[in-house]
Design a protein around this motif. Structure first.
Motif, PDB file in Angstrom:
ATOM      1  N   ILE A  85      41.333  30.442  24.025  1.00 60.09           N
ATOM      2  CA  ILE A  85      41.235  29.932  25.389  1.00 60.09           C
ATOM      3  C   ILE A  85      40.818  31.103  26.272  1.00 60.09           C
ATOM      4  O   ILE A  85      41.492  32.135  26.302  1.00 60.09           O
ATOM      5  CB  ILE A  85      42.587  29.381  25.871  1.00 60.09           C
ATOM      6  N   TYR A  86      39.716  30.945  26.982  1.00 61.72           N
ATOM      7  CA  TYR A  86      39.244  31.989  27.881  1.00 61.72           C
ATOM      8  C   TYR A  86      39.844  31.769  29.271  1.00 61.72           C
ATOM      9  O   TYR A  86      39.922  30.630  29.750  1.00 61.72           O
ATOM     10  CB  TYR A  86      37.715  32.006  27.935  1.00 61.72           C
ATOM     11  N   CYS A  87      40.268  32.853  29.880  1.00 61.70           N
ATOM     12  CA  CYS A  87      40.893  32.786  31.198  1.00 61.70           C
ATOM     13  C   CYS A  87      40.708  34.138  31.882  1.00 61.70           C
ATOM     14  O   CYS A  87      40.279  35.113  31.259  1.00 61.70           O
ATOM     15  CB  CYS A  87      42.380  32.448  31.084  1.00 61.70           C
ATOM     16  N   HIS A  88      41.044  34.202  33.156  1.00 59.00           N
ATOM     17  CA  HIS A  88      41.055  35.500  33.822  1.00 59.00           C
ATOM     18  C   HIS A  88      42.259  36.293  33.330  1.00 59.00           C
ATOM     19  O   HIS A  88      43.299  35.715  32.996  1.00 59.00           O
ATOM     20  CB  HIS A  88      41.123  35.338  35.340  1.00 59.00           C
ATOM     21  N   GLU A  89      42.129  37.592  33.283  1.00 58.48           N
ATOM     22  CA  GLU A  89      43.220  38.426  32.771  1.00 58.48           C
ATOM     23  C   GLU A  89      44.489  38.293  33.612  1.00 58.48           C
ATOM     24  O   GLU A  89      45.596  38.539  33.111  1.00 58.48           O
ATOM     25  CB  GLU A  89      42.774  39.890  32.709  1.00 58.48           C
ATOM     26  N   GLY A 114      37.354  40.214  36.458  1.00 57.48           N
ATOM     27  CA  GLY A 114      36.553  39.552  37.487  1.00 57.48           C
ATOM     28  C   GLY A 114      37.088  39.856  38.857  1.00 57.48           C
ATOM     29  O   GLY A 114      38.302  39.835  39.075  1.00 57.48           O
ATOM     30  N   ALA A 115      36.190  40.157  39.784  1.00 56.56           N
ATOM     31  CA  ALA A 115      36.589  40.485  41.150  1.00 56.56           C
ATOM     32  C   ALA A 115      37.318  39.323  41.799  1.00 56.56           C
ATOM     33  O   ALA A 115      37.091  38.148  41.480  1.00 56.56           O
ATOM     34  CB  ALA A 115      35.355  40.856  41.976  1.00 56.56           C
ATOM     35  N   ASP A 116      38.218  39.649  42.724  1.00 57.42           N
ATOM     36  CA  ASP A 116      38.997  38.657  43.475  1.00 57.42           C
ATOM     37  C   ASP A 116      39.874  37.802  42.575  1.00 57.42           C
ATOM     38  O   ASP A 116      40.197  36.665  42.915  1.00 57.42           O
ATOM     39  CB  ASP A 116      38.077  37.767  44.320  1.00 57.42           C
ATOM     40  N   LYS A 118      39.170  36.288  39.923  1.00 56.05           N
ATOM     41  CA  LYS A 118      38.457  35.093  39.498  1.00 56.05           C
ATOM     42  C   LYS A 118      37.482  35.421  38.371  1.00 56.05           C
ATOM     43  O   LYS A 118      36.951  36.533  38.291  1.00 56.05           O
ATOM     44  CB  LYS A 118      37.677  34.472  40.667  1.00 56.05           C
ATOM     45  N   LEU A 119      37.230  34.427  37.534  1.00 54.17           N
ATOM     46  CA  LEU A 119      36.153  34.526  36.556  1.00 54.17           C
ATOM     47  C   LEU A 119      34.818  34.318  37.258  1.00 54.17           C
ATOM     48  O   LEU A 119      34.738  33.619  38.273  1.00 54.17           O
ATOM     49  CB  LEU A 119      36.328  33.459  35.476  1.00 54.17           C
ATOM     50  N   HIS A 120      33.765  34.888  36.670  1.00 58.32           N
ATOM     51  CA  HIS A 120      32.428  34.725  37.222  1.00 58.32           C
ATOM     52  C   HIS A 120      31.500  34.250  36.109  1.00 58.32           C
ATOM     53  O   HIS A 120      31.604  34.687  34.955  1.00 58.32           O
ATOM     54  CB  HIS A 120      31.952  36.022  37.853  1.00 58.32           C
ATOM     55  N   ALA A 121      30.616  33.341  36.458  1.00 55.62           N
ATOM     56  CA  ALA A 121      29.820  32.632  35.458  1.00 55.62           C
ATOM     57  C   ALA A 121      29.022  33.581  34.576  1.00 55.62           C
ATOM     58  O   ALA A 121      28.950  33.393  33.343  1.00 55.62           O
ATOM     59  CB  ALA A 121      28.896  31.626  36.145  1.00 55.62           C
ATOM     60  N   ALA A 122      28.414  34.609  35.144  1.00 56.26           N
ATOM     61  CA  ALA A 122      27.606  35.535  34.347  1.00 56.26           C
ATOM     62  C   ALA A 122      28.462  36.291  33.341  1.00 56.26           C
ATOM     63  O   ALA A 122      28.055  36.496  32.186  1.00 56.26           O
ATOM     64  CB  ALA A 122      26.874  36.514  35.264  1.00 56.26           C
ATOM     65  N   ASP A 123      29.672  36.681  33.752  1.00 56.10           N
ATOM     66  CA  ASP A 123      30.568  37.393  32.839  1.00 56.10           C
ATOM     67  C   ASP A 123      31.043  36.477  31.718  1.00 56.10           C
ATOM     68  O   ASP A 123      31.156  36.898  30.560  1.00 56.10           O
ATOM     69  CB  ASP A 123      31.773  37.936  33.599  1.00 56.10           C
ATOM     70  N   PHE A 152      46.890  35.200  43.055  1.00 54.41           N
ATOM     71  CA  PHE A 152      46.750  36.178  44.129  1.00 54.41           C
ATOM     72  C   PHE A 152      46.143  35.556  45.380  1.00 54.41           C
ATOM     73  O   PHE A 152      45.643  36.257  46.262  1.00 54.41           O
ATOM     74  CB  PHE A 152      45.933  37.377  43.639  1.00 54.41           C
ATOM     75  N   GLY A 153      46.185  34.225  45.458  1.00 53.88           N
ATOM     76  CA  GLY A 153      45.835  33.534  46.683  1.00 53.88           C
ATOM     77  C   GLY A 153      44.365  33.373  46.955  1.00 53.88           C
ATOM     78  O   GLY A 153      43.989  32.944  48.049  1.00 53.88           O
ATOM     79  N   THR A 154      43.508  33.708  45.983  1.00 50.88           N
ATOM     80  CA  THR A 154      42.072  33.530  46.186  1.00 50.88           C
ATOM     81  C   THR A 154      41.634  32.178  45.635  1.00 50.88           C
ATOM     82  O   THR A 154      42.302  31.578  44.788  1.00 50.88           O
ATOM     83  CB  THR A 154      41.281  34.661  45.519  1.00 50.88           C
ATOM     84  N   LEU A 155      40.499  31.724  46.123  1.00 50.84           N
ATOM     85  CA  LEU A 155      40.009  30.394  45.785  1.00 50.84           C
ATOM     86  C   LEU A 155      38.648  30.455  45.103  1.00 50.84           C
ATOM     87  O   LEU A 155      37.771  31.222  45.511  1.00 50.84           O
ATOM     88  CB  LEU A 155      39.849  29.547  47.054  1.00 50.84           C
ATOM     89  N   TYR A 156      38.476  29.620  44.080  1.00 49.48           N
ATOM     90  CA  TYR A 156      37.146  29.344  43.562  1.00 49.48           C
ATOM     91  C   TYR A 156      36.468  28.348  44.506  1.00 49.48           C
ATOM     92  O   TYR A 156      37.055  27.316  44.858  1.00 49.48           O
ATOM     93  CB  TYR A 156      37.216  28.707  42.177  1.00 49.48           C
TER      94      TYR A 156
END
Length: 347
Positions: A85-89, A114-116, A118-123, A152-156
């Motif tokens: 399962i892939y996820c943000h660290e 990933g910054a903020d 969040k995961l990023h599509a290119a990564d 951490f309160g950030t939004l996709y």
């Protein structure tokens, strides 16, 4: 329990608050007469109908008492026994669930940066290209987890979810959205539940209500009947079937019956935004990251931290960062006292 003589201002989490009045009324109404156990009841059928209406889609809705249980059941429904399962660290499933997703699924969690937070599509694309699809010596990716909003309160954004789901589906992965603060995300983005989930490509949702006024009420939402058919067995095997499911289902049906769930989330978000504005104005106080929902992370000199520790405040320390989470019914006096205490210590 004896009443406290001094006020205590609670900023640890939004699940420290009470139960919304209309949900208590729904519990009382459900406590009349008898009902079939294990979710075979009219309250659960009414809950499912309400989810279908709100999400504008055929959906299987399964009542669960905890967010961790919802995440584990949802991911187990997507799992294979030799997969990943892939996820943000920093994803909730990777940091705060004590290995429960691995235990339930038998899968390996692969955390990406990933910054903020969040995961990023290119990564994600790059990582999946190197994942060894078809190589019998490598775990095989089967799912992508998105924590929305992040811990951490950030939004996709909707565009980011679309892009990540497109990459995942192109590589044969299904997408799970961990929505413990689902209402705060929808309120902040100004979108519909459908736009943030199945219309963006999400396959399964852990829908949280406990942090927004419910009493231990969560749900797994599945938009594909084939996946949904497996979940009752996984729930029973994992000890997640509720004997008196009607008391969770009745809350969730009422929760979605009008816009009060979103109004509470908007107020909680607004309280955090207002608190952030006031903290930014104090010399020496630094906000960490953006304040997208109802939580903020702050760094401040030790003198201010010591003053808070001596006062009637409850909050979490995460390394150098202090975490403050606002409820919809956050006391104005508590927010005033928090700001005054910090400003007084640094003045």
């Amino acid at each position: 329990m004896q009443p406290m003589t001094e006020p205590v201002y609670e900023f640890r989490s939004d699940n420290t608050g009470g139960v919304a009045p209309e949900l208590l009324e729904a519990l009382v109404a459900a406590n009349t007469g008898t009902a079939a156990p294990y979710g075979d009841d009219d309250f659960t059928r009414a809950m499912t109908a309400r989810f279908r209406e709100v999400f504008e889609h055929e959906v299987t809705a399964l009542p669960i008492a905890t967010g961790t249980g919802a995440n584990c059941v949802a991911l187990a429904g997507l799992a294979n026994p030799y997969g990943s399962i892939y996820c943000h660290e920093t994803a909730h499933i990777n940091v705060y669930e004590c290995g429960a997703p691995e235990f339930f699924t038998g899968a390996k969690l692969v955390g990406l940066g990933g910054a903020d937070y969040k995961l990023h599509a290119a990564d994600l694309e790059s990582a999946l290209q190197l994942a060894g699809r078809g190589n019998p010596t490598r775990v095989q990716p089967f799912a992508l987890n998105l924590t929305q909003p992040t811990d951490f309160g950030t939004l996709y954004s909707l565009e980011e979810i679309h892009a990540l789901c497109a990459v995942a589906h192109r590589h044969g992965l299904l997408v799970h959205l961990d929505g413990a603060r689902f209402a705060n995300a929808v309120a902040a983005l100004g979108c519909t539940p459908a736009e943030m989930t199945w219309r963006a490509g999400v396959d399964v949702v852990s829908f949280g209500a406990t942090k927004n006024g419910a009493m231990n009420a969560e749900a797994v939402l599945v938009f594909d009947a084939t996946i949904a058919a497996k979940l009752p067995y996984l729930m029973k095997r994992g000890g997640q079937v509720l004997s008196k499911a009607r008391f969770v289902s009745a809350q969730l049906a009422r929760y979605l019956a009008d816009d009060r769930w979103l109004e509470r989330a908007r107020r909680a978000n607004a309280n955090a935004a207002g608190l952030a504005r006031r903290m930014r104005a104090i010399p020496g106080v630094q906000l960490v990251g953006s304040v997208d929902i109802n939580m903020l992370f702050v760094r401040m000199p030790e003198a201010a931290v010591a003053a808070l520790d001596a006062g009637p405040f409850r909050y979490y320390k995460l390394g150098r960062d202090l975490r403050f989470v606002c409820r919809h019914d956050q006391e104005p006096a508590g927010m005033d006292a928090l700001v005054a205490t910090i400003a007084g210590a640094l003045g």
